[in-house]
Scaffold this motif. Structure first.
Motif, PDB file in Angstrom:
ATOM      1  N   ASP A   1      -5.249   2.392  -8.490  1.00  0.00           N
ATOM      2  CA  ASP A   1      -6.004   3.093  -7.441  1.00  0.00           C
ATOM      3  C   ASP A   1      -7.131   2.192  -6.943  1.00  0.00           C
ATOM      4  OD1 ASP A   1      -8.077   3.223  -9.281  1.00  0.00           O
ATOM      5  OD2 ASP A   1      -7.836   5.360  -9.715  1.00  0.00           O
TER       6      ASP A   1
ATOM      7  N   GLU B   1       0.656  -0.812  -5.005  1.00  0.00           N
ATOM      8  CA  GLU B   1       1.668  -1.294  -5.951  1.00  0.00           C
ATOM      9  C   GLU B   1       1.550  -2.818  -5.991  1.00  0.00           C
ATOM     10  OE1 GLU B   1       6.229  -0.329  -6.051  1.00  0.00           O
ATOM     11  OE2 GLU B   1       5.883  -2.242  -5.022  1.00  0.00           O
TER      12      GLU B   1
ATOM     13  N   GLU C   1       0.889   0.353 -10.562  1.00  0.00           N
ATOM     14  CA  GLU C   1       0.262   1.161  -9.507  1.00  0.00           C
ATOM     15  C   GLU C   1      -1.202   1.305  -9.876  1.00  0.00           C
ATOM     16  OE1 GLU C   1       0.219   5.633  -7.507  1.00  0.00           O
ATOM     17  OE2 GLU C   1       1.982   5.047  -8.692  1.00  0.00           O
TER      18      GLU C   1
ATOM     19  N   LYS D   1       0.873  -1.187   0.000  1.00  0.00           N
ATOM     20  CA  LYS D   1       0.000   0.000   0.000  1.00  0.00           C
ATOM     21  C   LYS D   1       0.901   1.224   0.000  1.00  0.00           C
ATOM     22  CE  LYS D   1      -4.032   2.203   1.739  1.00  0.00           C
ATOM     23  NZ  LYS D   1      -5.301   2.155   2.419  1.00  0.00           N
ATOM     24  N   LEU D   2       0.678   2.132  -0.950  1.00  0.00           N
ATOM     25  CA  LEU D   2       1.522   3.320  -1.087  1.00  0.00           C
ATOM     26  C   LEU D   2       1.001   4.461  -0.212  1.00  0.00           C
ATOM     27  CD1 LEU D   2       1.933   3.164  -4.981  1.00  0.00           C
ATOM     28  CD2 LEU D   2       3.576   2.380  -3.262  1.00  0.00           C
ATOM     29  N   SER D   3       1.867   5.437   0.054  1.00  0.00           N
ATOM     30  CA  SER D   3       1.492   6.561   0.929  1.00  0.00           C
ATOM     31  C   SER D   3       0.372   7.410   0.331  1.00  0.00           C
ATOM     32  CB  SER D   3       2.718   7.430   1.208  1.00  0.00           C
ATOM     33  OG  SER D   3       3.294   7.837  -0.024  1.00  0.00           O
ATOM     34  N   ASN D   4       0.224   7.362  -1.005  1.00  0.00           N
ATOM     35  CA  ASN D   4      -0.851   8.157  -1.648  1.00  0.00           C
ATOM     36  C   ASN D   4      -2.191   7.426  -1.652  1.00  0.00           C
ATOM     37  OD1 ASN D   4      -0.471   6.193  -3.561  1.00  0.00           O
ATOM     38  ND2 ASN D   4       0.228   7.583  -5.198  1.00  0.00           N
ATOM     39  N   GLY D   5      -2.237   6.249  -1.013  1.00  0.00           N
ATOM     40  CA  GLY D   5      -3.497   5.496  -0.944  1.00  0.00           C
ATOM     41  C   GLY D   5      -3.673   4.484  -2.065  1.00  0.00           C
ATOM     42  N   ASN D   6      -2.779   4.532  -3.053  1.00  0.00           N
ATOM     43  CA  ASN D   6      -2.852   3.551  -4.149  1.00  0.00           C
ATOM     44  C   ASN D   6      -2.119   2.262  -3.758  1.00  0.00           C
ATOM     45  OD1 ASN D   6      -4.276   5.358  -5.706  1.00  0.00           O
ATOM     46  ND2 ASN D   6      -2.459   6.154  -6.755  1.00  0.00           N
TER      47      ASN D   6
END
Length: 710
Positions: free
Chosen positions: A355, A289, A353, A282-287
């Motif tokens: 969303d 990988e 990546e 889970k990426l810091s922008n909410g998306n």
């Protein structure tokens, strides 16, 4: 020379003369010029050439524009094509030119040609209303020289009864060439010669497969029948054994390190060759990988090596009922390349990546190193998904959620969902079937499938859009043509009998209505019949370098990137992608097209071998049930009988028309049924019938049923 009927020698001479006249670029030649170009200098030989030129000119095959000078008439006297043998020993030659009509060749005019051979045929002058008829004058290439069968040995000679129904000749074997075979054993025989005028070919025993009826013997016989080797050559095994398993620092150069990212594999419980893993972060922008990491086979199997040549020849792993015949030696397929848990492994990856709506934000392709944290079986992953708790539950649940969105989008875009039933056998230690069951596909299977589809599609799209027109990059695509409309319309008429409507107005409407049908039919008795018929109305998927879409998946571009341990096209795709990521020039298209075509051929052979092994196990299972009554569904109709699939165990056998005693039945091909000529009783594809297991022939993998009349 006899004038009434051409001898085989005459036909060969006519062919040679035709070749000379064809090369003369329409310049008329006299008999001396033709003879000279054929290196025939004796008076008798020249006289024969003159006689043939005059005779064929009278028949209209050659032209005589001025006295004594001849040229080739602008028509095809000779055609090349493939032999398709019939049960009575005659054959049809299917011309290489698809616009030519098939040519009928009687048994005595085949001259040692066998089923599948590529031949040259002389076409006889056509009589009014008659079909094209001809005679084989040259065998350009043999489809096969090796056959499987049972050897019969007498005091003075031996012969092999071949299993292949389309091989109508026994093969004689000199007693000096038995290769250690004993009477009644299953063997592999190779044709060594076929003397002119001899009725049967002569062969040599090249492998003794074992005692007829034993499980190992029969499985090996199936592999040999379809041209798959039973073992790896010593030099291939030696090359595989020499590959080191440990990863050195230089192996990591140019690779992205995913060893600290959560990664796992999901495979069948009995799998040993894990060629795909999924990483999740889970990426810091909410998306999210999501990495699709594939075993980096091309790192270990290099062009020109013995390993590569063997993998190319095999082109695929073969999955029989009780065993896997791998494309690569076990050291690689189950060891070095396999993405086993708790080990560092080299991979080639597609990293995305996405969303929350499974929309593509970015993508990256390249080489990676991973460390799988867990090896899930499908059942274990399914348990976590259903319980919503357990090992890596958060990751699995989110992946499943995104996979559902990708799947829905795919179907919305016109993909077709074919969920045909997959039959599996419960076997004892000797390979004897104890039971039959249908494999269920749940979310865990579909989750993996959807991310593999995503990787395959995006890799294909990346290369396809990299260069256009003359600058396009050579690549290996997985292509699937739109269905033949005639076959689809015929299927739509049949489906309508069960109350299912197929809209054939456009590709999207076809896909939509087929998906409704597949959904509606799930779990119903007619599911398998309708699914199989729908699949048959579709074109076959192939490998090719030509950029083309995949109709069944509704993808503009598609390839096979995700299974290089078991498919050679994926190895080619990895090599090409690696080259293009390093901005290397486009590869040789001709070489890759030949390799793609070979892979398509071997894929079909592997599927045929798998079907043959299923058929054998079904026969073996029903051997214990001769005399038993079952309920079945009519799954196929032919001019000699109807196939019935038993509902309870999915075993299929045939009710022969001659065994239905209450009437004389004939095939109505258009309506998928057989009809009694007096009482007009119909047996239609999809009808439910009661049958009795009449006879099982294990050697022929043949099951006969008799109809139990109500």
């Amino acid at each position: 020379m006899a004038k009434n009927k051409s001898s085989h020698l005459e036909l060969v001479l006519i062919q040679l003369i035709s070749d000379v006249l064809e090369k003369s670029k329409q310049e008329a030649l006299n008999y001396k010029q033709v003879s000279s170009r054929l290196n025939i200098n004796d008076p008798a030989g020249r006289e024969t050439i003159l006689e043939l030129l005059r005779e064929q000119a009278r028949k209209g095959i050659f032209l005589e524009p001025q006295k004594g000078k001849f040229k080739l008439k602008d028509l095809k006297t000779f055609v090349t094509g493939k032999v398709d043998m019939t049960a009575d020993g005659s054959a049809f030659v299917i011309p290489d030119d698809e616009f030519e009509k098939d040519i009928f060749v009687s048994a005595r005019k085949l001259h040692t040609a066998l089923n599948g051979d590529h031949v040259k045929v002389y076409i006889f002058a056509k009589k009014s209303g008659r079909k094209n008829e001809g005679e084989v004058v040259e065998i350009l290439s043999r489809a096969k020289m090796d056959f499987i069968g049972v050897i019969r040995i007498s005091e003075r000679f031996a012969f092999v009864n071949v299993d292949d129904k389309k091989m109508l000749h026994d093969i004689f074997v000199p007693l000096t060439d038995l290769g250690g075979a004993r009477n009644g054993q299953k063997v592999k025989v190779s044709i060594s010669e076929w003397p002119e005028g001899a009725k049967n070919p002569i062969g040599t025993i090249t492998a003794v497969l074992g005692e007829q009826g034993e499980n190992n013997t029969e499985m090996n016989a199936i592999l040999a029948q379809y041209g798959f080797p039973l073992a790896f050559p010593a030099e291939v095994e030696a090359e595989a054994d020499a590959i080191r398993e440990e990863i050195l620092p230089q192996d990591l150069k140019g690779r992205k390190d995913f060893r600290d990212t959560v990664t796992f594999t999901i495979d069948p419980a009995d799998a040993k060759d894990f060629d795909d893993a999924i990483s999740f972060k889970k990426l810091s922008n909410g998306n999210y990988e999501i990495g699709v990491h594939i075993a980096d086979v091309s790192h270990y199997v290099t062009p020109g090596s013995a390993l590569d040549k063997e993998a190319y020849d095999r082109a695929t792993s073969v999955y029989l009922v009780d065993r896997v015949i791998p494309m690569l030696p076990e050291r690689l397929s189950n060891g070095v390349c396999s993405l086993r848990p708790n080990e560092d492994k080299l991979c080639f990856a597609a990293v995305f990546e996405l969303d929350e709506g499974a929309n593509m934000i970015s993508e990256w392709f390249g080489r990676t190193v991973i460390h799988s944290d867990r090896r899930f079986s499908y059942e274990e992953a399914q348990e976590v998904i259903e319980a919503r708790s357990g090992s890596y539950a958060d990751e699995l649940l989110k992946l499943n959620e995104l996979a559902h969105i990708l799947r829905e989008r795919k179907f919305k875009n016109g993909a077709i969902s074919f969920e045909s039933t997959e039959v599996k056998f419960k076997l004892d230690d000797n390979g004897k079937p104890l039971g039959v069951y249908v494999k269920e596909r749940k979310d865990a299977h579909k989750l993996i499938e959807d991310f593999m589809l995503l990787a395959n599609r995006r890799v294909a799209e990346f290369v396809a859009k990299k260069g256009k027109g003359k600058k396009k990059y050579t690549f290996v695509y997985r292509s699937h043509d739109a269905p033949n409309m005639e076959a689809l319309s015929s299927f739509a008429l049949f489906a309508a009998r069960f109350g299912y409507k197929i809209n054939t107005k456009s590709d999207k409407e076809i896909a939509k209505s087929l998906n409704y049908l597949m959904e509606d039919v799930e779990g119903k008795k007619e599911q398998n019949v309708l699914t199989q018929l729908a699949i048959r109305s579709m074109a076959k998927a192939i490998y090719t370098t030509k950029k083309s879409s995949h109709y069944g998946l509704a993808f503009d571009y598609y390839t096979h990137f995700t299974s290089p341990i078991r498919r050679y096209p994926d190895v080619m795709v990895h090599r090409l992608l690696a080259a293009y990521l390093h901005n290397e020039k486009s590869a040789n298209e001709e070489a890759y097209e030949a390799a793609a075509s070979h892979s398509s051929t071997m894929e079909k052979r592997a599927a045929d071998a798998e079907r043959a092994s299923i058929k054998y196990k079904q026969a073996e299972y029903l051997e214990e049930n001769v005399g038993q009554v079952f309920t079945g569904i009519i799954s196929g109709v032919t001019e000699w009988g109807m196939y019935v699939e038993i509902i309870e165990n999915k075993c299929e056998g045939m009710v022969r028309l001659r065994d239905i005693a209450d009437d004389f039945y004939v095939l109505d091909e258009k309506n998928y049924c057989i009809i009694g000529q007096r009482k007009k009783k119909k047996y239609q594809l999809g009808d439910e019938v009661k049958i009795r297991v009449k006879k099982v022939d294990l050697a022929k993998r043949q099951i006969d049923f008799s109809l139990v009349q109500e």
